[in-house]
Design a protein around this motif. Structure first.
Motif, PDB file in Angstrom:
ATOM      1  N   MET A   1      19.514 -69.659 -24.700  1.00 13.15           N
ATOM      2  CA  MET A   1      19.188 -68.567 -25.588  1.00 13.15           C
ATOM      3  C   MET A   1      18.903 -67.346 -24.720  1.00 13.15           C
ATOM      4  O   MET A   1      18.093 -67.412 -23.801  1.00 13.15           O
ATOM      5  N   TYR A   2      19.579 -66.273 -25.025  1.00 14.25           N
ATOM      6  CA  TYR A   2      19.344 -65.028 -24.300  1.00 14.25           C
ATOM      7  C   TYR A   2      18.438 -64.125 -25.129  1.00 14.25           C
ATOM      8  O   TYR A   2      18.579 -64.053 -26.346  1.00 14.25           O
ATOM      9  N   PHE A   3      17.510 -63.460 -24.458  1.00 18.11           N
ATOM     10  CA  PHE A   3      16.574 -62.564 -25.124  1.00 18.11           C
ATOM     11  C   PHE A   3      17.210 -61.185 -25.251  1.00 18.11           C
ATOM     12  O   PHE A   3      17.605 -60.589 -24.253  1.00 18.11           O
ATOM     13  N   GLU A   4      17.284 -60.714 -26.476  1.00 13.29           N
ATOM     14  CA  GLU A   4      17.849 -59.401 -26.756  1.00 13.29           C
ATOM     15  C   GLU A   4      16.718 -58.381 -26.856  1.00 13.29           C
ATOM     16  O   GLU A   4      15.581 -58.726 -27.172  1.00 13.29           O
ATOM     17  N   ASN A   5      17.030 -57.140 -26.615  1.00 10.49           N
ATOM     18  CA  ASN A   5      16.104 -56.021 -26.829  1.00 10.49           C
ATOM     19  C   ASN A   5      14.814 -56.105 -26.003  1.00 10.49           C
ATOM     20  O   ASN A   5      13.757 -55.683 -26.459  1.00 10.49           O
ATOM     21  N   THR A   6      14.897 -56.662 -24.801  1.00 10.85           N
ATOM     22  CA  THR A   6      13.714 -56.675 -23.923  1.00 10.85           C
ATOM     23  C   THR A   6      13.621 -55.390 -23.115  1.00 10.85           C
ATOM     24  O   THR A   6      12.587 -55.105 -22.535  1.00 10.85           O
ATOM     25  N   ASN A   7      14.714 -54.664 -23.044  1.00 10.12           N
ATOM     26  CA  ASN A   7      14.829 -53.442 -22.237  1.00 10.12           C
ATOM     27  C   ASN A   7      14.638 -53.715 -20.747  1.00 10.12           C
ATOM     28  O   ASN A   7      14.359 -52.798 -19.982  1.00 10.12           O
ATOM     29  N   LEU A   8      14.774 -54.953 -20.334  1.00 11.13           N
ATOM     30  CA  LEU A   8      14.735 -55.295 -18.907  1.00 11.13           C
ATOM     31  C   LEU A   8      16.125 -55.212 -18.288  1.00 11.13           C
ATOM     32  O   LEU A   8      16.265 -54.885 -17.115  1.00 11.13           O
ATOM     33  N   GLU A   9      17.124 -55.508 -19.082  1.00  2.43           N
ATOM     34  CA  GLU A   9      18.493 -55.533 -18.577  1.00  2.43           C
ATOM     35  C   GLU A   9      18.866 -54.166 -18.003  1.00  2.43           C
ATOM     36  O   GLU A   9      18.634 -53.132 -18.619  1.00  2.43           O
ATOM     37  N   ASN A  10      19.399 -54.188 -16.790  1.00  5.89           N
ATOM     38  CA  ASN A  10      19.863 -53.022 -16.042  1.00  5.89           C
ATOM     39  C   ASN A  10      18.753 -52.210 -15.386  1.00  5.89           C
ATOM     40  O   ASN A  10      19.034 -51.170 -14.805  1.00  5.89           O
ATOM     41  N   LEU A  11      17.501 -52.659 -15.444  1.00  3.04           N
ATOM     42  CA  LEU A  11      16.457 -51.981 -14.679  1.00  3.04           C
ATOM     43  C   LEU A  11      16.685 -52.267 -13.206  1.00  3.04           C
ATOM     44  O   LEU A  11      17.031 -53.381 -12.823  1.00  3.04           O
ATOM     45  N   THR A  12      16.476 -51.264 -12.376  1.00  2.00           N
ATOM     46  CA  THR A  12      16.721 -51.386 -10.945  1.00  2.00           C
ATOM     47  C   THR A  12      15.465 -51.011 -10.178  1.00  2.00           C
ATOM     48  O   THR A  12      14.795 -50.039 -10.515  1.00  2.00           O
ATOM     49  N   ALA A  13      15.155 -51.817  -9.137  1.00  2.67           N
ATOM     50  CA  ALA A  13      13.978 -51.544  -8.317  1.00  2.67           C
ATOM     51  C   ALA A  13      14.105 -52.266  -6.981  1.00  2.67           C
ATOM     52  O   ALA A  13      14.968 -53.129  -6.796  1.00  2.67           O
ATOM     53  N   ASP A  14      13.211 -51.924  -6.077  1.00  2.00           N
ATOM     54  CA  ASP A  14      13.117 -52.579  -4.782  1.00  2.00           C
ATOM     55  C   ASP A  14      12.790 -54.064  -4.979  1.00  2.00           C
ATOM     56  O   ASP A  14      11.975 -54.427  -5.830  1.00  2.00           O
ATOM     57  N   GLN A  15      13.414 -54.894  -4.192  1.00  2.00           N
ATOM     58  CA  GLN A  15      13.241 -56.340  -4.280  1.00  2.00           C
ATOM     59  C   GLN A  15      11.774 -56.751  -4.206  1.00  2.00           C
ATOM     60  O   GLN A  15      11.316 -57.566  -5.008  1.00  2.00           O
ATOM     61  N   GLU A  16      11.036 -56.215  -3.261  1.00  2.00           N
ATOM     62  CA  GLU A  16       9.652 -56.634  -3.087  1.00  2.00           C
ATOM     63  C   GLU A  16       8.792 -56.275  -4.297  1.00  2.00           C
ATOM     64  O   GLU A  16       7.894 -57.028  -4.669  1.00  2.00           O
ATOM     65  N   LEU A  17       9.066 -55.140  -4.927  1.00  2.00           N
ATOM     66  CA  LEU A  17       8.344 -54.750  -6.136  1.00  2.00           C
ATOM     67  C   LEU A  17       8.634 -55.729  -7.266  1.00  2.00           C
ATOM     68  O   LEU A  17       7.716 -56.222  -7.931  1.00  2.00           O
ATOM     69  N   ILE A  18       9.903 -56.038  -7.473  1.00  2.29           N
ATOM     70  CA  ILE A  18      10.272 -56.975  -8.531  1.00  2.29           C
ATOM     71  C   ILE A  18       9.676 -58.349  -8.267  1.00  2.29           C
ATOM     72  O   ILE A  18       9.113 -58.969  -9.174  1.00  2.29           O
ATOM     73  N   VAL A  19       9.764 -58.833  -7.046  1.00  5.52           N
ATOM     74  CA  VAL A  19       9.197 -60.143  -6.706  1.00  5.52           C
ATOM     75  C   VAL A  19       7.700 -60.169  -7.005  1.00  5.52           C
ATOM     76  O   VAL A  19       7.184 -61.121  -7.597  1.00  5.52           O
ATOM     77  N   SER A  20       6.998 -59.114  -6.624  1.00  6.69           N
ATOM     78  CA  SER A  20       5.551 -59.035  -6.843  1.00  6.69           C
ATOM     79  C   SER A  20       5.209 -59.066  -8.331  1.00  6.69           C
ATOM     80  O   SER A  20       4.315 -59.807  -8.761  1.00  6.69           O
ATOM     81  N   ILE A  21       5.908 -58.279  -9.129  1.00  8.64           N
ATOM     82  CA  ILE A  21       5.630 -58.227 -10.567  1.00  8.64           C
ATOM     83  C   ILE A  21       5.988 -59.551 -11.232  1.00  8.64           C
ATOM     84  O   ILE A  21       5.222 -60.070 -12.063  1.00  8.64           O
ATOM     85  N   MET A  22       7.110 -60.118 -10.874  1.00  9.85           N
ATOM     86  CA  MET A  22       7.509 -61.405 -11.462  1.00  9.85           C
ATOM     87  C   MET A  22       6.488 -62.489 -11.130  1.00  9.85           C
ATOM     88  O   MET A  22       6.069 -63.258 -12.001  1.00  9.85           O
ATOM     89  N   LYS A  23       6.070 -62.538  -9.878  1.00  7.11           N
ATOM     90  CA  LYS A  23       5.105 -63.562  -9.456  1.00  7.11           C
ATOM     91  C   LYS A  23       3.786 -63.416 -10.210  1.00  7.11           C
ATOM     92  O   LYS A  23       3.186 -64.406 -10.620  1.00  7.11           O
TER      93      LYS A  23
END
Length: 133
Positions: A1-23
Motif C-alpha cells: 500500500m502506497y501512502f498518497e498525499n503525504t507531500n514527502l514525495e520529491n522532497l530533497t535534502a542532505d543525506q545526514e539531515l534526512i537520516v537524523s529526522i528519520m531515525k
C-alpha cells in the motif's frame, strides 16, 4: 500500500539531515542502502503479522556510502512481511487500520520536521538519480 498525499514525495535534502529526522521517528536504514539509494524502515510486530513502513530515497548527487549524498524522497509504502519471501505491498494485502493510522502519524511528523528546514520538492525534469541511463 502506497501512502498518497503525504507531500514527502520529491522532497530533497542532505543525506545526514534526512537520516537524523528519520531515525528520530523510528525509521532506520540498517543495511537498506547502496551507493545510489536508501530505504528507511519502521517495523511493526502485531497479532496480525509483521509490517514495515518504508520510505524510499535516491541520490541525485553525491555518494550514499560516503555520507555526502543529496537525497530525494519517494512515495512511502506499507508492506506485509511473509517468511521467507519478503515484503508485499500489493492491493490484495489487508492492512490493520491501527497500523495505517500510526504510519500516517509518523509520516506527518516527518513532513513537519522537514518543513522546518524549508526543503522544497525537486523538479523531476531537472534531476535524475546518480548514474541514471
Amino acid at each position: 500500500m502506497y501512502f498518497e498525499n503525504t507531500n514527502l514525495e520529491n522532497l530533497t535534502a542532505d543525506q545526514e539531515l534526512i537520516v537524523s529526522i528519520m531515525k528520530k521517528h523510528g525509521l532506520e536504514c540498517d543495511g537498506g542502502w547502496d551507493y545510489e539509494r536508501m530505504t528507511f524502515d519502521k517495523r511493526f510486530d502485531t497479532r496480525e503479522g509483521r509490517y514495515y513502513l518504508r520510505v524510499f530515497a535516491y541520490a541525485i548527487s553525491g555518494d550514499v556510502g560516503a555520507h555526502d549524498a543529496i537525497l530525494t524522497l519517494m512515495k512511502p509504502a506499507l508492506g506485509k512481511y511473509y517468511y521467507p519471501h519478503g515484503v508485499e505491498y500489493g492491493e490484495d494485502e489487508v492492512f490493520p487500520a491501527h497500523i495505517v493510522k500510526k504510519c500516517e502519524e509518523i509520516l506527518k511528523k516527518v513532513k513537519l520536521e522537514l518543513d522546518q528546514f524549508s526543503i522544497e520538492p525537486t523538479n523531476k525534469n531537472n534531476f535524475e538519480p546518480v548514474n541514471a541511463r
